[in-house]
Design a protein around this motif. Structure first.
Motif, PDB file in Angstrom:
ATOM      1  N   ARG A 156       8.405   9.773  -4.884  1.00 12.23           N
ATOM      2  CA  ARG A 156       9.889  10.569  -4.664  1.00 12.23           C
ATOM      3  C   ARG A 156       9.884  11.496  -3.799  1.00 12.23           C
ATOM      4  NH1 ARG A 156      13.237  12.030  -8.195  1.00 12.23           N
ATOM      5  NH2 ARG A 156      12.590  10.330  -9.955  1.00 12.23           N
ATOM      6  N   THR A 194      11.075  11.240   0.997  1.00 15.68           N
ATOM      7  CA  THR A 194      12.351  10.824   1.068  1.00 15.68           C
ATOM      8  C   THR A 194      12.966  10.261   2.432  1.00 15.68           C
ATOM      9  OG1 THR A 194      12.765  13.397   1.827  1.00 15.68           O
ATOM     10  CG2 THR A 194      12.894  12.765  -0.764  1.00 15.68           C
ATOM     11  N   LEU A 250      12.736   5.208  -7.787  1.00 17.00           N
ATOM     12  CA  LEU A 250      12.853   5.138  -6.440  1.00 17.00           C
ATOM     13  C   LEU A 250      14.364   5.748  -6.102  1.00 17.00           C
ATOM     14  CD1 LEU A 250      11.828   1.276  -6.150  1.00 17.00           C
ATOM     15  CD2 LEU A 250      10.421   3.427  -5.880  1.00 17.00           C
ATOM     16  N   ASP A 251      15.001   6.320  -6.731  1.00 18.72           N
ATOM     17  CA  ASP A 251      16.226   6.904  -6.678  1.00 18.72           C
ATOM     18  C   ASP A 251      16.422   7.955  -5.175  1.00 18.72           C
ATOM     19  OD1 ASP A 251      15.038   8.118  -8.854  1.00 18.72           O
ATOM     20  OD2 ASP A 251      16.581   9.727  -8.589  1.00 18.72           O
ATOM     21  N   LEU A 304      14.506   7.633  -2.552  1.00 18.76           N
ATOM     22  CA  LEU A 304      14.203   6.835  -1.460  1.00 18.76           C
ATOM     23  C   LEU A 304      15.374   6.353  -0.858  1.00 18.76           C
ATOM     24  CD1 LEU A 304      10.931   5.453  -2.352  1.00 18.76           C
ATOM     25  CD2 LEU A 304      11.320   7.641  -1.845  1.00 18.76           C
ATOM     26  N   GLN A 305      16.393   7.314  -0.318  1.00 18.34           N
ATOM     27  CA  GLN A 305      17.680   6.703  -0.086  1.00 18.34           C
ATOM     28  C   GLN A 305      17.629   6.063   1.391  1.00 18.34           C
ATOM     29  OE1 GLN A 305      20.787   7.120  -1.879  1.00 18.34           O
ATOM     30  NE2 GLN A 305      19.236   7.276  -3.534  1.00 18.34           N
ATOM     31  N   GLU A 306      16.654   6.530   2.303  1.00 20.55           N
ATOM     32  CA  GLU A 306      16.793   5.843   3.457  1.00 20.55           C
ATOM     33  C   GLU A 306      15.833   4.490   3.555  1.00 20.55           C
ATOM     34  OE1 GLU A 306      15.735   8.850   6.545  1.00 20.55           O
ATOM     35  OE2 GLU A 306      16.721  10.377   5.444  1.00 20.55           O
ATOM     36  N   LEU A 307      15.143   4.224   2.378  1.00 21.83           N
ATOM     37  CA  LEU A 307      14.519   2.982   2.301  1.00 21.83           C
ATOM     38  C   LEU A 307      15.046   1.683   2.880  1.00 21.83           C
ATOM     39  CD1 LEU A 307      11.314   2.344   1.513  1.00 21.83           C
ATOM     40  CD2 LEU A 307      12.248   1.694  -0.622  1.00 21.83           C
ATOM     41  N   CYS A 321      18.904   2.365  -4.200  1.00 21.51           N
ATOM     42  CA  CYS A 321      18.505   2.585  -2.760  1.00 21.51           C
ATOM     43  C   CYS A 321      19.360   1.601  -1.814  1.00 21.51           C
ATOM     44  CB  CYS A 321      17.128   1.947  -2.580  1.00 21.51           C
ATOM     45  SG  CYS A 321      15.848   2.590  -3.717  1.00 21.51           S
ATOM     46  N   LEU A 344      18.814  -0.482   1.437  1.00 25.66           N
ATOM     47  CA  LEU A 344      17.748  -1.731   1.262  1.00 25.66           C
ATOM     48  C   LEU A 344      18.326  -2.901   1.987  1.00 25.66           C
ATOM     49  CD1 LEU A 344      15.820  -1.816  -1.825  1.00 25.66           C
ATOM     50  CD2 LEU A 344      14.906  -1.595   0.429  1.00 25.66           C
TER      51      LEU A 344
END
Length: 609
Positions: free
Chosen positions: A241, A244, A262-263, A265-268, A288, A291
């Motif tokens: 986490r 980021t 995975l919350d 990882l906002q840019e995934l 996410c 995605l």
């Protein structure tokens, strides 16, 4: 291997361009979908070339399974001999047998550099003030500690395809490093000093021997691309986490059973955890929101969280070969999906709303499940679909009107189901180009098959057909007709009017003769008529100028061959196994097909000595 790689560059501008190219490569890969579906055709494992700094190691796997970014040096020139196309021969071969052939150019071996050569390269790089150092494929067993001398300028370091088992502590001196390529080595860990490389954005450690994600990676908070494919990782720590800024995360082909939250990882944008042992997804996967590619294929998932429906940017979702028994209704919210592939799960049905609301779908694959009927969304669910694969299920009926709105449907695969008949509106499927109805229980092919004028491939093998309708003559575009393992006693003479036919397979039927019109098939390349009850062949068979493969095997009443067969100048493969051919001298038959053809030439009326 693909070719590519940037030349010497300086400053962060070049590295930013490299990262942009990486993102472009990832986006292009994502747009290719999870898997291209076909009517039984193997996928072409060809490889492409890429001219960006982030060339593709295996383009085919990248396009289908969303693996990202491999860097390659320019390939060596290759040389090889070209076979003489005039040297052809007739051989004995059964249908389905494949001979291994070595083909293509022979690669020239690359000279090996020693570790001392690496020192020289480092010195040259320092003297030239280069920002990029490429020591890939140099058989290096240890990276020299003098790598620290490049601290002032180095932003890109390529060390892939060597024999490295560790990195020196001095690598931590490369404070400006932004790209580090370490794939295809034997690394089991990374040094803690790597944490000092605080600008590192792309780290590729694929194809190594990591049993865990090295803790130092979680301190590299500038990472946007983290590639860990094909290691031995069993667990992903909660510390993930901290990364980021991650946009692409590849954990494909490890041994991972679960993922942490995975919350953060906002840019995934791309997450690939295919080919692992995942039994569940974290409930907060739906947070996410960026995605576009989520690859979960080849795991052990039994269900999906409802939150997956929050991924409204999702364009590619790989779910094939899991243990799914159901999918959430919320999946209907992922309206940007253009492919829906659930092959190899344990599904018996789908929520009615799912396919009906995914109105951008062009390909649906539900193969190898337990469907006993079509999904319940009605004709609406196939409006934009071009390819539908429902093979290897237990469907016993195609509903009337189910394709009434499927104007774009070109490929339908219903192989290996329980169909006993085709619906009355069968003739309305006029857009079909490929139709596979093999391995069902069909006793009759409707006369109005002639309406399917776009049809190029028709597979009806392993059914219970006793006759072929004469209207088959109107399928002017038909190239492949597969009628293997039916109960046909004859072929209609109208077969001769299917002038585009290239492959005719009537193996394992009850044929006693072939129509003389067979000689009208001027484009026929492949003819399989083995395992029948043929007593003779028509002399017109000699008109098949393009015929390359002829299978006559296991016709136990075939005692002679027409001399005209020797006129088939393109013939390369002929199988006569278990055919008595008693009217031809035994010593000739024992010599094999090539000698038989020579004998027929001598017996011909125009033979000249």
């Amino acid at each position: 291997m693909a070719t590519g790689g940037p030349g010497a560059s300086s400053g962060s501008a070049a590295s930013a361009a490299a990262a942009a190219a990486a993102a472009a490569a990832a986006a292009a890969a994502a747009n290719q979908g999870d898997e291209a579906a076909s009517l039984g055709s193997p996928e072409d494992p060809s490889r492409s070339q890429c001219t960006s700094p982030f060339a593709v190691e295996d383009t085919h796997a990248l396009m289908q399974d969303f693996d990202q970014l491999s860097i390659a040096k320019k390939s060596s020139m290759c040389s090889g001999s070209t076979p003489d196309p005039k040297k052809t021969k007739v051989t004995v071969q059964r249908p389905g047998e494949v001979k291994a052939v070595m083909c293509g150019p022979v690669p020239v071996k690359k000279s090996k550099k020693t570790d001392q050569d690496a020192v020289k390269e480092i010195q040259r790089c320092r003297e030239d003030n280069d920002s990029r150092l490429d020591l890939s494929k140099c058989q290096i067993a240890a990276l020299p500690g003098c790598i620290k001398d490049l601290a002032a300028n180095l932003t890109e370091l390529y060390l892939y395809s060597n024999k490295l088992v560790s990195l020196p502590m001095e690598i931590g001196h490369l404070f400006g490093l932004e790209i580090l390529m370490l794939q295809e080595n034997s690394l089991t860990n990374l040094p803690d000093t790597l944490a000092s490389c605080s600008r590192l954005r792309l780290l590729d450690v694929r194809h190594n021997k990591l049993c865990e994600i090295p803790p130092v990676i979680f301190k590299l908070t500038s990472l946007t691309h983290l590639l860990l494919r094909f290691n031995r990782i069993r667990e992903v720590e909660d510390d993930l986490r901290q990364l980021t800024k991650l946009q692409i995360l590849s954990l494909r082909e490890n041994k991972i059973r679960s993922l942490p939250a995975l919350d953060s990882l906002q840019e995934l944008v791309t997450l690939d955890v295919s080919h692992n042992n995942l039994v569940e997804l974290p409930d907060n996967i739906g947070l996410c929101l960026q995605l576009t590619t989520l690859n979960l294929q080849h795991n052990e998932l039994k269900s999906l969280p409802e939150s997956i429906g929050c991924l409204r940017s999702l364009q590619h979702l790989g779910l094939r070969y899991n243990h799914l028994k159901q999918v959430p209704k919320s999946l209907a919210n992922c309206g940007l999906l253009d492919e829906f592939n659930l092959e190899g799960n344990n599904l018996e049905t789908l929520p009615d709303s799912v396919l009906m609301n995914l109105n951008r779908l062009t390909s649906i694959t539900l193969s190898r499940n337990y469907f006993k009927a079509f999904p319940g969304g009605g004709p609406q669910q196939f409006i934009s679909v071009q390819t539908l694969n429902l093979d290897h299920n237990q469907v016993n009926k195609i509903p009337f009107g189910i394709f009434s709105r499927a104007a774009s449907l070109t490929k339908l695969n219903m192989r290996d189901n329980l169909l006993t008949a085709l619906p009355p509106d069968f003739s309305s499927w006029t857009s079909l180009v490929e139709l596979n109805l093999g391995t069902n229980q069909l006793a009759r092919l409707p006369e109005d098959v002639e309406k399917l004028v776009q049809l190029e491939v028709l597979v009806l093998s392993n059914n219970q057909l006793k006759r072929l309708p004469s209207t088959i003559r109107n399928l002017a575009k038909l190239r492949v007709l597969d009628l293997e393992e039916n109960q046909l006693e004859a072929l209609p003479s109208e077969i001769g009017y299917v002038k585009s036919l290239q492959r005719l397979i009537v193996q394992s039927n009850r044929l006693q003769y072939l129509p003389r019109a067979i000689g009208m098939l001027s484009h026929l390349v492949y003819l399989a008529i083995g395992e029948n009850d043929l007593h003779s062949l028509p002399t017109e068979i000699g008109s098949l100028a393009k015929l390359e493969s002829l299978y006559l095997n296991d016709n136990v009443n075939l005692h002679n061959l027409p001399v005209e067969l020797a006129s088939c100048q393109s013939l390369q493969i002929m199988s006569i196994e278990n055919c008595p051919l008693s009217h031809i001298p035994a010593e000739i038959v024992a010599g094999g097909p090539s000698l038989v053809i020579q004998y027929l030439k001598i017996q011909g009326p125009y033979c000249q000595f």
